[in-house]
Structures are given as structure tokens and as C-alpha cells.
Design an enzyme around this catalytic site. Structure first.
Site, PDB file in Angstrom:
ATOM      1  N   ALA A 140     -50.466 138.342  71.904  1.00 16.38           N
ATOM      2  CA  ALA A 140     -50.262 138.615  70.482  1.00 16.38           C
ATOM      3  C   ALA A 140     -50.473 140.052  70.042  1.00 16.38           C
ATOM      4  O   ALA A 140     -49.868 140.494  69.063  1.00 16.38           O
ATOM      5  CB  ALA A 140     -51.168 137.696  69.655  1.00 16.38           C
TER       6      ALA A 140
ATOM      7  N   GLY B 224     -50.371 141.983  66.907  1.00 19.41           N
ATOM      8  CA  GLY B 224     -50.404 140.928  65.905  1.00 19.41           C
ATOM      9  C   GLY B 224     -49.206 140.860  64.977  1.00 19.41           C
ATOM     10  O   GLY B 224     -49.155 139.998  64.093  1.00 19.41           O
TER      11      GLY B 224
ATOM     12  N   LYS C 213     -46.051 139.874  65.368  1.00 14.04           N
ATOM     13  CA  LYS C 213     -45.257 138.641  65.405  1.00 14.04           C
ATOM     14  C   LYS C 213     -46.024 137.477  64.790  1.00 14.04           C
ATOM     15  O   LYS C 213     -45.444 136.631  64.107  1.00 14.04           O
ATOM     16  CB  LYS C 213     -44.836 138.324  66.839  1.00 14.04           C
ATOM     17  CG  LYS C 213     -43.826 139.315  67.422  1.00 14.04           C
ATOM     18  CD  LYS C 213     -43.412 138.901  68.826  1.00 14.04           C
ATOM     19  CE  LYS C 213     -42.410 139.898  69.409  1.00 14.04           C
ATOM     20  NZ  LYS C 213     -43.028 141.227  69.632  1.00 14.04           N
TER      21      LYS C 213
ATOM     22  N   CYS D  63     -39.126 143.572  75.482  1.00  6.36           N
ATOM     23  CA  CYS D  63     -38.495 144.814  75.011  1.00  6.36           C
ATOM     24  C   CYS D  63     -37.932 145.553  76.228  1.00  6.36           C
ATOM     25  O   CYS D  63     -38.106 146.761  76.383  1.00  6.36           O
ATOM     26  CB  CYS D  63     -39.465 145.682  74.220  1.00  6.36           C
ATOM     27  SG  CYS D  63     -41.058 145.976  75.029  1.00  6.36           S
TER      28      CYS D  63
END
Length: 458
Positions: free
Chosen positions: A242, A245, A247, A377
Site C-alpha cells: 500500500a 497509500g 490507492k 508501473c
């Protein structure tokens, strides 16, 4: 130069060298976060080193290309007189930065005479022209925009637009690729609640971002996961990797935007996981500062060693090569050439094996999970379509299948090894064409009936 400034430069060079000594699982940002604690730096000192390290790494290959264009005698003199990363640090500061550290070169004035500096600048201009757009750093990629996502926990789209207009920004109804003023913006047509600003915009300094936290700077491609996830009310979703944070917060913000007041009666909840203590601390603080504490639970655990039978969805964005991030392309390619410790293929194999392990865990070890998104990515097939293909074949007995994700987005996945339908279900972005970083998303789903297969399968 004062001894304190000299000390900071020495620390910067040492950090650059540590970052260039690639070790699997250790990122440059992790090294930088540890630096402050190791050397007791105040926040101002640390931010200065952080900026110099990241900017020097970003432009290192461009500087290397500039040096390659110099006459051989001068180039060899520079290489023999300076440590590699000290040279690139100085050249970045001299040619692209604020020219704050030139005083350390007093003993080398003959190498950096006005004539040689002028020659360096001419070589830099030539190097910039030889670089294709998709390989250039962000400051050369004029078609890459800045994106601000509305934080619906504390504000609304209407309030943010009103605040911007009162502070001198102008909303444009139709975007123009060139000639956009730094105080202009428009609404994105794919991600709801996303405002688009030209690359040279100063929106990151605006009070909406820095103080009110009503606008969150987040790349458009990174917003695709929450935009397309469409979690029903009452769901619990695990964000498996995560930090920092964004998303997790976007999932909640998107829920409030979709469901309005109904969201607060049956809220979506997120369990945000990260195993690295320092990245976890940053994520926890960010979530708190943006007002998401009531909806997001943070846990400092290793996703591969953890499971939860109460979640219905998982978003998985594991460690990857980062090859889709324009501000990392140069450095990644450069390090492959400099270190010669492992080829790109070997590195991608390590990353791909790790990604498959994470995805299998998400699909196999959460009994009530029925939706999983996998994203990176990266632009490489080894980390995207090949991971999806191999893991999908391994878990089909559990009822999982690929589903169409963000069907309105035009750029889809690559065929081989996926078939035409599977590839069309996946999403890709192209930095050159889509004004955002390179990104990949695939979505897996199974029905309640299919989830029961797992029990008989075991």
C-alpha cells in the site's frame, strides 16, 4: 565552502554511490529514508540531499551522453579527477540545477574554465535533441501533465474548483496540448474527480494540496485501479503493497463519490499493508493527515505471510522495475550498464517470480475474495502479460477469470502469451500518447458459486 555544506555534499555523493550499488529489494528511497536517522540530519538538510540525489539520478544518463560528446582529452581529465557520482552531481548542479556547489571546484578551475563550461552547455543541448521523447526525463516530456485528485473525505469537486478559481486558476473546457498557462486546468475524461494541470503548473504548492489536503497529487495511471475497481458498499478490500497509500485513499474517496451519504451507512473499508517499517510509517502518517483513519486500517506486515478471510477484494501493486516511470527510465538503464552485476533479463526474472508469488497468494489464500486487480508501473511484458498468463493458468481450477477493466480506455494489453480476448481485457498506458506514466492493470474475478469450488478443490 563551509564545512557543513561540504559534509552535505559528501553525504550526497556517498548516498548516490549506495543507490547505484543495486541490491534486489532495496530502493533508493529506502536508503534515503535511513540516511536521516543514521546521520541525525534535520528536515531541511535531509530534503536538500533527497532532492540532489533524486535529480542527479534522474538526469545521470543525459549527463553521461553530454560527457560522451566532449573532446576525448577533456573527458578523460574529468574522469580521472573526480569520483563518478561526484562528477555527475556537480554537472547536474552546474548545468541543470542552481549552481550552488561550484566552490568545491576551486582546485580544478582549469577544467571548468568559462570556455569548457560553454562547451558543456552546447553538448547538453545536442544530447537533449538526440533523445526520443519516451526516453526523456519528465522535464523534457512536455506532454506529461500534473494530476490532482479530489479528496472526497474532506471536500468536493465543486468546492475545489471554486477555491482554485478564487485563487486565480482558470478552468478550460477543452484542453490544448501547447501554450497552456501555468494557472489553467481541465477535468479528466476518464478518471472522475481528477483535475489536469500543465507540466509547469505550481499546483503542488497550492494550499489545497499542502494544507487543506483537499487535492491529492497522483498520476493519472495510478488512479485507474480505484476508478475501475467499483467496490460495492460494505466490502473490505486489502491493499497488499500500500505505501505511500494513494490507492487506498482513492478507493475510499471513489466510494464516497459514487454512493454519497449511503457510503457512511455501509462504508467500504480498506486494510492497507506494507512490510517495510519506514514506508509503513510514512503511509500511516499520510492516511492520517488526509483524514482517512475511520475507513483505512494500516498494518505493518508481510503480505506473503498474512491472510484474511473477511475481505472481498484485493488490490496488488507489487515491486517492479518502474520502467514506466519517466523520471526513472534514465537511471534504470544507466545502472544496468554501470554495475554489470546482472543483466536486465535476470533482474526482470527475479521481479517476475516475486510478482507471480504475490499474485498466487492473493488468488489462492483469501477464502472470500472475489475480485483482485494486479498492476505495475512497468512497460515490460515479463512483469505484466506473462505474469497474468502464468498465474491465471495455475488458478483456473479455483474459478478465477480475467474480466474487462476500464472498457472505455483505448489502449489494451499485448497479445502473446495472452489470447486476443484476454489481452483486450487488460489496460496499458503509453507515456508518449496518454500524457501519463507507463502502467498496466489486469482484473481477476470469480462468482460466489465459483468461490465454493475452492472448498471442493482443496
Amino acid at each position: 565552502m563551509s564545512s557543513s555544506k561540504q559534509h552535505l555534499i559528501d553525504l550526497t555523493v556517498d548516498t548516490l554511490e549506495r543507490c547505484s550499488s543495486f541490491k534486489h529489494g532495496t530502493s533508493c528511497k529506502t536508503i534515503l529514508y535511513r540516511l536521516r536517522k543514521e546521520h541525525g540530519l534535520n528536515i531541511r538538510q535531509w530534503k536538500r540531499i533527497y532532492a540532489l540525489v533524486m535529480q542527479t539520478r534522474k538526469y545521470a544518463s543525459l549527463l553521461q551522453e553530454t560527457l560522451n560528446m566532449l573532446p576525448e582529452t577533456l573527458r578523460n581529465s574529468l574522469y580521472s579527477s573526480f569520483r563518478r557520482w561526484f562528477l555527475w552531481l556537480f554537472l547536474y548542479d552546474l548545468l541543470l540545477g542552481k549552481n550552488e556547489i561550484q566552490s568545491v571546484m576551486n582546485q580544478k578551475e582549469v577544467l571548468f574554465s568559462p570556455e569548457n563550461i560553454a562547451l558543456l552547455r552546447r553538448c547538453l543541448e545536442s544530447a537533449q535533441k538526440r533523445i526520443p521523447l519516451t526516453a526523456q526525463p519528465c522535464w523534457q516530456a512536455e506532454n506529461i501533465y500534473v494530476y490532482g485528485r479530489v479528496n472526497y473525505v474532506s471536500s468536493s469537486l465543486e468546492s475545489v474548483i471554486s477555491n482554485l478559481e478564487q485563487s486565480g486558476y482558470r478552468r478550460k473546457r477543452a484542453k490544448r496540448k501547447r501554450g497552456m498557462g501555468s494557472n489553467e486546468f481541465w477535468l479528466d475524461c476518464v478518471v472522475s474527480g481528477l483535475l489536469v494541470f500543465p507540466r509547469h503548473s505550481k499546483i503542488a504548492q497550492h494550499s489545497l494540496v499542502r494544507h487543506q489536503r483537499a487535492l491529492v497529487i497522483q498520476d493519472k495511471s495510478s488512479c485507474f485501479v480505484a476508478q475501475g475497481f467499483d467496490a460495492p458498499l460494505g466490502w473490505t478490500i486489502v491493499d497488499a503493497c500500500a505505501a505511500p497509500g494513494n490507492k487506498s485513499m482513492h478507493l475510499i474517496s471513489r466510494g464516497i463519490e459514487q454512493y454519497g451519504e449511503s457510503f457512511y451507512q455501509h462504508p467500504i473499508r480498506v486494510i492497507a499493508i506494507d512490510r517495510d517499517k519506514e514506508r509503513f510509517a510514512l503511509m500511516h502518517r499520510t492516511i492520517h493527515e488526509h483524514g482517512y483513519d475511520a475507513f483505512i486500517e494500516t498494518r505493518n506486515v508481510d503480505f506473503l505471510k498474512w491472510s484474511c478471510d473477511d475481505c472481498q477484494g484485493i488490490i496488488l501493486d507489487p515491486s517492479c522495475s518502474g520502467s514506466g516511470l519517466l523520471n526513472r527510465n534514465w537511471t534504470d538503464d544507466l545502472e544496468e550498464n554501470l554495475q554489470e552485476k546482472e543483466s536486465q533479463r535476470t533482474r526482470l526474472k527475479h521481479l517476475s517470480n516475486f510478482q507471480k508469488k504475490m499474485l498466487r497468494h492473493a488468488l489462492c489464500d483469501f477464502a472470500n475474495c472475489c475480485r483482485v486487480t494486479y498492476s505495475t508501473c512497468s512497460i515490460y511484458k515479463e512483469e505484466n502479460e506473462m505474469v497474468v498468463y502464468e498465474v491465471l493458468n495455475q488458478v483456473q481450477g479455483l474459478g478465477w477469470k480475467l474480466v474487462d477493466f476500464l472498457p472505455q480506455w483505448p489502449r489494451r494489453g499485448w497479445k502473446d502469451p495472452l489470447d486476443s480476448e484476454q489481452a483486450a481485457f487488460c489496460v496499458r498506458t503509453d507515456p508518449k500518447l496518454d500524457h501519463t506514466n507507463g502502467f498496466f492493470v489486469a482484473c481477476f474475478e470469480r462468482t460466489l458459486h465459483e468461490r465454493n469450488i475452492r472448498q471442493s478443490y482443496e
